[in-house]
Write a protein that holds these residues in place. Structure first.
Motif, PDB file in Angstrom:
ATOM      1  N   ALA A  59       0.710  -1.141  -0.154  1.00 56.77           N
ATOM      2  CA  ALA A  59       0.198  -0.039  -0.083  1.00 56.77           C
ATOM      3  C   ALA A  59       0.894   1.261  -0.058  1.00 56.77           C
ATOM      4  O   ALA A  59       1.838   1.141   0.615  1.00 56.77           O
ATOM      5  N   PRO A  60       0.440   2.421  -0.338  1.00 52.62           N
ATOM      6  CA  PRO A  60       1.288   3.498  -0.852  1.00 52.62           C
ATOM      7  C   PRO A  60       1.981   4.040   0.708  1.00 52.62           C
ATOM      8  O   PRO A  60       3.206   4.363   0.463  1.00 52.62           O
ATOM      9  N   PRO A  61       1.256   4.033   1.883  1.00 56.69           N
ATOM     10  CA  PRO A  61       2.249   4.281   3.116  1.00 56.69           C
ATOM     11  C   PRO A  61       3.245   3.367   3.259  1.00 56.69           C
ATOM     12  O   PRO A  61       4.437   3.995   3.677  1.00 56.69           O
ATOM     13  N   LYS A  62       3.271   2.176   3.098  1.00 56.39           N
ATOM     14  CA  LYS A  62       4.409   1.160   3.145  1.00 56.39           C
ATOM     15  C   LYS A  62       5.221   1.580   1.861  1.00 56.39           C
ATOM     16  O   LYS A  62       6.693   1.145   2.029  1.00 56.39           O
ATOM     17  N   ALA A  63       4.818   1.538   0.809  1.00 54.22           N
ATOM     18  CA  ALA A  63       5.721   1.648  -0.312  1.00 54.22           C
ATOM     19  C   ALA A  63       6.772   2.780  -0.286  1.00 54.22           C
ATOM     20  O   ALA A  63       7.761   2.711  -1.100  1.00 54.22           O
ATOM     21  N   VAL A  64       6.449   3.846   0.301  1.00 56.65           N
ATOM     22  CA  VAL A  64       7.623   4.958   0.596  1.00 56.65           C
ATOM     23  C   VAL A  64       8.645   4.332   0.971  1.00 56.65           C
ATOM     24  O   VAL A  64       9.851   5.069   0.552  1.00 56.65           O
ATOM     25  N   ILE A  65       8.912   3.298   1.546  1.00 52.29           N
ATOM     26  CA  ILE A  65      10.205   2.826   1.980  1.00 52.29           C
ATOM     27  C   ILE A  65      11.120   2.444   0.785  1.00 52.29           C
ATOM     28  O   ILE A  65      12.399   2.648   0.994  1.00 52.29           O
ATOM     29  N   LEU A  66      10.774   2.237  -0.441  1.00 55.10           N
ATOM     30  CA  LEU A  66      11.418   1.934  -1.400  1.00 55.10           C
ATOM     31  C   LEU A  66      12.132   3.355  -1.923  1.00 55.10           C
ATOM     32  O   LEU A  66      13.379   2.922  -2.247  1.00 55.10           O
ATOM     33  N   GLU A  67      11.576   4.268  -1.532  1.00 57.62           N
ATOM     34  CA  GLU A  67      12.475   5.685  -2.088  1.00 57.62           C
ATOM     35  C   GLU A  67      13.879   5.771  -0.923  1.00 57.62           C
ATOM     36  O   GLU A  67      14.745   6.528  -1.429  1.00 57.62           O
ATOM     37  N   HIS A  68      13.882   5.126   0.221  1.00 56.55           N
ATOM     38  CA  HIS A  68      14.830   5.231   1.097  1.00 56.55           C
ATOM     39  C   HIS A  68      15.903   4.127   1.160  1.00 56.55           C
ATOM     40  O   HIS A  68      16.700   4.335   1.986  1.00 56.55           O
ATOM     41  N   LEU A  69      15.910   2.970   0.513  1.00 51.39           N
ATOM     42  CA  LEU A  69      16.549   2.032   0.608  1.00 51.39           C
ATOM     43  C   LEU A  69      17.985   2.599  -0.208  1.00 51.39           C
ATOM     44  O   LEU A  69      17.973   3.233  -1.325  1.00 51.39           O
ATOM     45  N   GLN A  70      19.020   2.134   0.557  1.00 53.50           N
ATOM     46  CA  GLN A  70      20.250   2.362   0.037  1.00 53.50           C
ATOM     47  C   GLN A  70      20.910   1.070  -0.365  1.00 53.50           C
ATOM     48  O   GLN A  70      20.229  -0.001  -0.164  1.00 53.50           O
ATOM     49  N   PRO A  71      22.084   1.138  -1.269  1.00 57.82           N
ATOM     50  CA  PRO A  71      22.817  -0.196  -1.817  1.00 57.82           C
ATOM     51  C   PRO A  71      22.934  -0.978  -0.671  1.00 57.82           C
ATOM     52  O   PRO A  71      23.457  -0.645   0.388  1.00 57.82           O
ATOM     53  N   GLY A  72      22.562  -2.476  -0.765  1.00 63.35           N
ATOM     54  CA  GLY A  72      22.857  -3.383   0.361  1.00 63.35           C
ATOM     55  C   GLY A  72      21.674  -3.357   1.049  1.00 63.35           C
ATOM     56  O   GLY A  72      21.813  -4.419   2.152  1.00 63.35           O
ATOM     57  N   GLU A  73      20.643  -2.631   1.241  1.00 61.06           N
ATOM     58  CA  GLU A  73      19.568  -2.663   2.347  1.00 61.06           C
ATOM     59  C   GLU A  73      18.416  -3.331   1.599  1.00 61.06           C
ATOM     60  O   GLU A  73      18.450  -3.463   0.583  1.00 61.06           O
ATOM     61  N   ARG A  74      17.545  -3.840   2.406  1.00 57.35           N
ATOM     62  CA  ARG A  74      16.307  -4.449   2.001  1.00 57.35           C
ATOM     63  C   ARG A  74      15.053  -3.910   2.913  1.00 57.35           C
ATOM     64  O   ARG A  74      15.275  -3.339   4.164  1.00 57.35           O
ATOM     65  N   THR A  75      13.811  -4.271   2.362  1.00 58.19           N
ATOM     66  CA  THR A  75      12.774  -3.938   3.227  1.00 58.19           C
ATOM     67  C   THR A  75      12.457  -5.280   4.346  1.00 58.19           C
ATOM     68  O   THR A  75      12.989  -6.387   4.044  1.00 58.19           O
ATOM     69  N   PRO A  76      11.679  -4.910   5.244  1.00 58.41           N
ATOM     70  CA  PRO A  76      11.341  -6.092   5.911  1.00 58.41           C
ATOM     71  C   PRO A  76      10.429  -7.103   5.272  1.00 58.41           C
ATOM     72  O   PRO A  76       9.989  -6.706   4.414  1.00 58.41           O
ATOM     73  N   LEU A  77      10.528  -8.454   5.671  1.00 57.93           N
ATOM     74  CA  LEU A  77       9.721  -9.342   4.970  1.00 57.93           C
ATOM     75  C   LEU A  77       8.195  -9.200   5.035  1.00 57.93           C
ATOM     76  O   LEU A  77       7.803  -8.522   5.942  1.00 57.93           O
ATOM     77  N   PHE A  78       7.492  -9.394   4.010  1.00 58.66           N
ATOM     78  CA  PHE A  78       6.153  -9.262   3.961  1.00 58.66           C
ATOM     79  C   PHE A  78       5.657 -10.550   3.194  1.00 58.66           C
ATOM     80  O   PHE A  78       6.048 -10.961   2.224  1.00 58.66           O
ATOM     81  N   GLN A  79       4.232 -10.740   3.540  1.00 56.93           N
ATOM     82  CA  GLN A  79       3.520 -12.014   2.786  1.00 56.93           C
ATOM     83  C   GLN A  79       2.557 -11.285   1.743  1.00 56.93           C
ATOM     84  O   GLN A  79       1.848 -10.378   2.208  1.00 56.93           O
ATOM     85  N   VAL A  80       2.515 -12.213   0.556  1.00 61.05           N
ATOM     86  CA  VAL A  80       1.617 -11.476  -0.479  1.00 61.05           C
ATOM     87  C   VAL A  80       0.466 -12.809  -0.275  1.00 61.05           C
ATOM     88  O   VAL A  80       0.743 -13.902  -0.262  1.00 61.05           O
ATOM     89  N   VAL A  81      -0.508 -12.167  -0.341  1.00 58.60           N
ATOM     90  CA  VAL A  81      -1.920 -12.972  -0.620  1.00 58.60           C
ATOM     91  C   VAL A  81      -2.586 -12.822  -1.972  1.00 58.60           C
ATOM     92  O   VAL A  81      -2.466 -11.844  -2.302  1.00 58.60           O
ATOM     93  N   SER A  82      -3.193 -13.928  -2.544  1.00 59.20           N
ATOM     94  CA  SER A  82      -3.267 -13.842  -3.758  1.00 59.20           C
ATOM     95  C   SER A  82      -4.855 -14.429  -4.024  1.00 59.20           C
ATOM     96  O   SER A  82      -5.192 -15.492  -3.109  1.00 59.20           O
ATOM     97  N   GLY A  83      -5.522 -13.966  -5.033  1.00 63.86           N
ATOM     98  CA  GLY A  83      -6.974 -14.607  -5.158  1.00 63.86           C
ATOM     99  C   GLY A  83      -7.076 -15.667  -6.089  1.00 63.86           C
ATOM    100  O   GLY A  83      -7.910 -16.271  -6.377  1.00 63.86           O
ATOM    101  N   ARG A  84      -5.882 -15.801  -6.732  1.00 62.61           N
ATOM    102  CA  ARG A  84      -5.677 -17.113  -7.746  1.00 62.61           C
ATOM    103  C   ARG A  84      -5.846 -18.349  -6.922  1.00 62.61           C
ATOM    104  O   ARG A  84      -4.995 -18.423  -6.054  1.00 62.61           O
ATOM    105  N   LYS A  85      -6.620 -19.199  -7.510  1.00 56.41           N
ATOM    106  CA  LYS A  85      -6.719 -20.555  -6.923  1.00 56.41           C
ATOM    107  C   LYS A  85      -5.299 -21.339  -6.645  1.00 56.41           C
ATOM    108  O   LYS A  85      -5.220 -22.064  -5.849  1.00 56.41           O
ATOM    109  N   ASN A  86      -4.564 -21.189  -7.817  1.00 58.52           N
ATOM    110  CA  ASN A  86      -3.140 -21.929  -7.527  1.00 58.52           C
ATOM    111  C   ASN A  86      -2.364 -21.451  -6.625  1.00 58.52           C
ATOM    112  O   ASN A  86      -1.065 -22.012  -6.498  1.00 58.52           O
TER     113      ASN A  86
END
Length: 248
Positions: free
Chosen positions: A219-246
């Motif tokens: 979501a936009p409030p969390k996506a702002v973190i991408l603008e602040h990542l420096q080389p070698g850094e990562r976001t915290p882990l997050f889980q993606v849920v999908s509506g696709r059956k498979n």
């Protein structure tokens, strides 16, 4: 009216019909476009295509850039990738039966980096993909140049369009990449494979790397973190849920 000048490439002597023709393979008159293989989308349209990141945290830490500090490094790092190509589109005919087909190629392998850099488990495969659940397509040997020949392994699939045939080719390549990943997967190694890990049966040290982002899961409030990542850094882990059956 439009005329399609299909060119007969191969005629089988097996299972000849009363008319005496047997199985024929004709080439599509249009040239194969390499880039078209990447227009195959495994996702449909509608609500079943819904996917987003869950709000529940996976790691017990603030939502801020993280700089990993590993206590140990892998003995070797392997990068796995594949490449594929449609050599020619075709149609199979046998009596009243018709099916689409592809003469296609793929390769898979790994670059392994430790004290040296070398290529490992590289493999090239040529496939004659026959759609319409064509029963037991033959292996075909095609003359190439002066005195040379290439062999295509016959593989049947249920595809009913060239787009679905290319999707079947993608699946064959992904399976080959997964076999390379499994062969290199030991606890001391770090294995980076292209794409997701749905083709992988088991692993201890494989990470799927998706290089192209087709949608924003955050979501936009969390996506702002991408603008602040420096080389070698990562976001915290997050889980993606999908509506696709498979996908679950």
């Amino acid at each position: 009216s439009t005329l399609f000048p299909y060119t007969t490439l191969f005629r089988s002597q097996q299972g000849q019909e009363e008319e005496g023709f047997g199985m024929r393979i004709t080439l599509d008159p249009w040239g194969s476009d390499y880039t078209s293989q990447f227009t195959v989308s495994p996702e449909g349209e509608g609500n079943d295509n819904f996917a987003q990141a869950l709000e529940e945290p996976i790691e017990d830490r603030p939502w801020a850039p993280i700089r990993p500090c590993p206590t140990t490094l892998p003995q070797a790092t392997a990068v796995i990738d594949g490449v594929m190509r449609t050599d020619a589109s075709a149609i199979i005919m046998d009596g009243n039966r018709r099916a689409l087909a592809l003469f296609s190629s793929y390769a898979a392998g790994a670059v392994v980096m430790n004290s040296q850099v070398h290529i490992a488990h590289d493999h090239v495969q040529r496939l004659f993909l026959a759609g319409g659940n064509w029963s037991e397509p033959e292996d075909l040997t095609i003359t190439a140049g002066t005195g040379g020949a290439v062999c295509y392994q016959g593989v049947s699939c249920k595809a009913d369009s060239y787009e679905h045939l290319r999707a079947a080719l993608i699946n064959e390549m992904r399976q080959a990449e997964a076999r390379v990943a499994e062969a290199l997967s030991v606890e001391e190694n770090l294995v980076l494979t292209d794409g997701n890990l749905t083709s992988l049966r088991k692993s201890s040290s494989v990470v799927g790397v998706i290089k192209t982002i087709h949608r924003m899961y955050l979501a936009p409030p969390k996506a702002v973190i991408l603008e602040h990542l420096q080389p070698g850094e990562r976001t915290p882990l997050f889980q993606v849920v999908s509506g696709r059956k498979n996908d679950g």
